[in-house]
Scaffold this motif. Structure first.
Motif, PDB file in Angstrom:
ATOM      1  N   VAL A  15      63.098  -7.704  71.281  1.00  0.00           N
ATOM      2  CA  VAL A  15      61.779  -7.653  70.708  1.00  0.00           C
ATOM      3  C   VAL A  15      62.398  -7.633  69.405  1.00  0.00           C
ATOM      4  O   VAL A  15      62.004  -8.322  68.277  1.00  0.00           O
ATOM      5  N   LEU A  16      63.406  -6.960  68.987  1.00  0.00           N
ATOM      6  CA  LEU A  16      63.767  -6.523  67.764  1.00  0.00           C
ATOM      7  C   LEU A  16      64.786  -8.029  67.064  1.00  0.00           C
ATOM      8  O   LEU A  16      64.226  -8.456  66.149  1.00  0.00           O
ATOM      9  N   SER A  17      65.245  -8.682  67.927  1.00  0.00           N
ATOM     10  CA  SER A  17      65.936 -10.026  67.596  1.00  0.00           C
ATOM     11  C   SER A  17      64.572 -11.135  67.282  1.00  0.00           C
ATOM     12  O   SER A  17      64.853 -11.863  66.370  1.00  0.00           O
ATOM     13  N   LEU A  18      63.649 -10.909  68.061  1.00  0.00           N
ATOM     14  CA  LEU A  18      62.531 -11.908  67.937  1.00  0.00           C
ATOM     15  C   LEU A  18      61.931 -11.776  66.512  1.00  0.00           C
ATOM     16  O   LEU A  18      61.753 -12.670  65.683  1.00  0.00           O
ATOM     17  N   LEU A  19      61.608 -10.266  66.066  1.00  0.00           N
ATOM     18  CA  LEU A  19      61.107 -10.127  64.947  1.00  0.00           C
ATOM     19  C   LEU A  19      62.291 -10.519  63.873  1.00  0.00           C
ATOM     20  O   LEU A  19      61.658 -11.018  62.715  1.00  0.00           O
ATOM     21  N   ALA A  20      63.362 -10.191  64.108  1.00  0.00           N
ATOM     22  CA  ALA A  20      64.290 -10.762  62.838  1.00  0.00           C
ATOM     23  C   ALA A  20      64.217 -11.995  62.831  1.00  0.00           C
ATOM     24  O   ALA A  20      64.272 -12.694  61.532  1.00  0.00           O
ATOM     25  N   GLY A  21      64.114 -12.899  63.818  1.00  0.00           N
ATOM     26  CA  GLY A  21      63.987 -14.475  63.591  1.00  0.00           C
ATOM     27  C   GLY A  21      62.729 -14.702  63.097  1.00  0.00           C
ATOM     28  O   GLY A  21      62.977 -15.745  62.082  1.00  0.00           O
TER      29      GLY A  21
ATOM     30  N   ILE B 110      68.456 -14.671  74.916  1.00  0.00           N
ATOM     31  CA  ILE B 110      69.570 -13.946  75.995  1.00  0.00           C
ATOM     32  C   ILE B 110      69.227 -12.630  76.229  1.00  0.00           C
ATOM     33  O   ILE B 110      69.421 -12.300  77.651  1.00  0.00           O
ATOM     34  N   PHE B 111      68.891 -12.004  75.467  1.00  0.00           N
ATOM     35  CA  PHE B 111      68.500 -10.515  75.673  1.00  0.00           C
ATOM     36  C   PHE B 111      67.263 -10.388  76.517  1.00  0.00           C
ATOM     37  O   PHE B 111      67.356  -9.353  77.226  1.00  0.00           O
ATOM     38  N   ALA B 112      66.501 -11.217  76.521  1.00  0.00           N
ATOM     39  CA  ALA B 112      65.051 -11.058  77.114  1.00  0.00           C
ATOM     40  C   ALA B 112      65.377 -11.783  78.816  1.00  0.00           C
ATOM     41  O   ALA B 112      64.621 -11.135  79.796  1.00  0.00           O
ATOM     42  N   ALA B 113      66.409 -12.516  78.762  1.00  0.00           N
ATOM     43  CA  ALA B 113      66.699 -13.085  80.337  1.00  0.00           C
ATOM     44  C   ALA B 113      66.974 -12.225  81.285  1.00  0.00           C
ATOM     45  O   ALA B 113      66.653 -12.424  82.398  1.00  0.00           O
ATOM     46  N   VAL B 114      67.876 -11.146  80.716  1.00  0.00           N
ATOM     47  CA  VAL B 114      68.409 -10.381  82.105  1.00  0.00           C
ATOM     48  C   VAL B 114      67.440  -9.440  82.708  1.00  0.00           C
ATOM     49  O   VAL B 114      67.181  -9.336  83.627  1.00  0.00           O
TER      50      VAL B 114
END
Length: 81
Positions: free
Chosen positions: A14-20, A38-42
């Motif tokens: 979620v944080l990576s998505l917001l940063a993007g 990648i983070f959400a897939a696991v």
């Protein structure tokens, strides 16, 4: 999978998505959307319950956002060449 690890990966997604979403350059946005995927897939595969659903939604949103920003990224690379 350890539930705490799955929650940490979902939070990082979620944080990576917001940063993007906050980064204006196409290559930076594409990097963070890919990282979020990648983070959400696991946790989407190995998590349980609501966390699996939330991770799957974040995965789909990050892939859609990456697909949306990719044409701008390709144009940016062509301009640099």
């Amino acid at each position: 999978m350890n539930p705490e690890s799955a929650q940490a990966l979902a939070g990082a997604a979620v944080l990576s998505l917001l940063a993007g979403m906050l980064i204006l350059s196409p290559h930076g946005s594409l990097f963070f959307y890919g990282l979020a995927a990648i983070f959400a897939a696991v946790p989407a595969i190995f998590g349980g319950g609501r966390l699996r659903v939330v991770s799957a939604v974040v995965l789909v949103v990050s892939l859609a956002a990456a697909a949306g920003v990719y044409p701008d990224y390709a144009d940016y690379l062509e301009r640099i060449k």
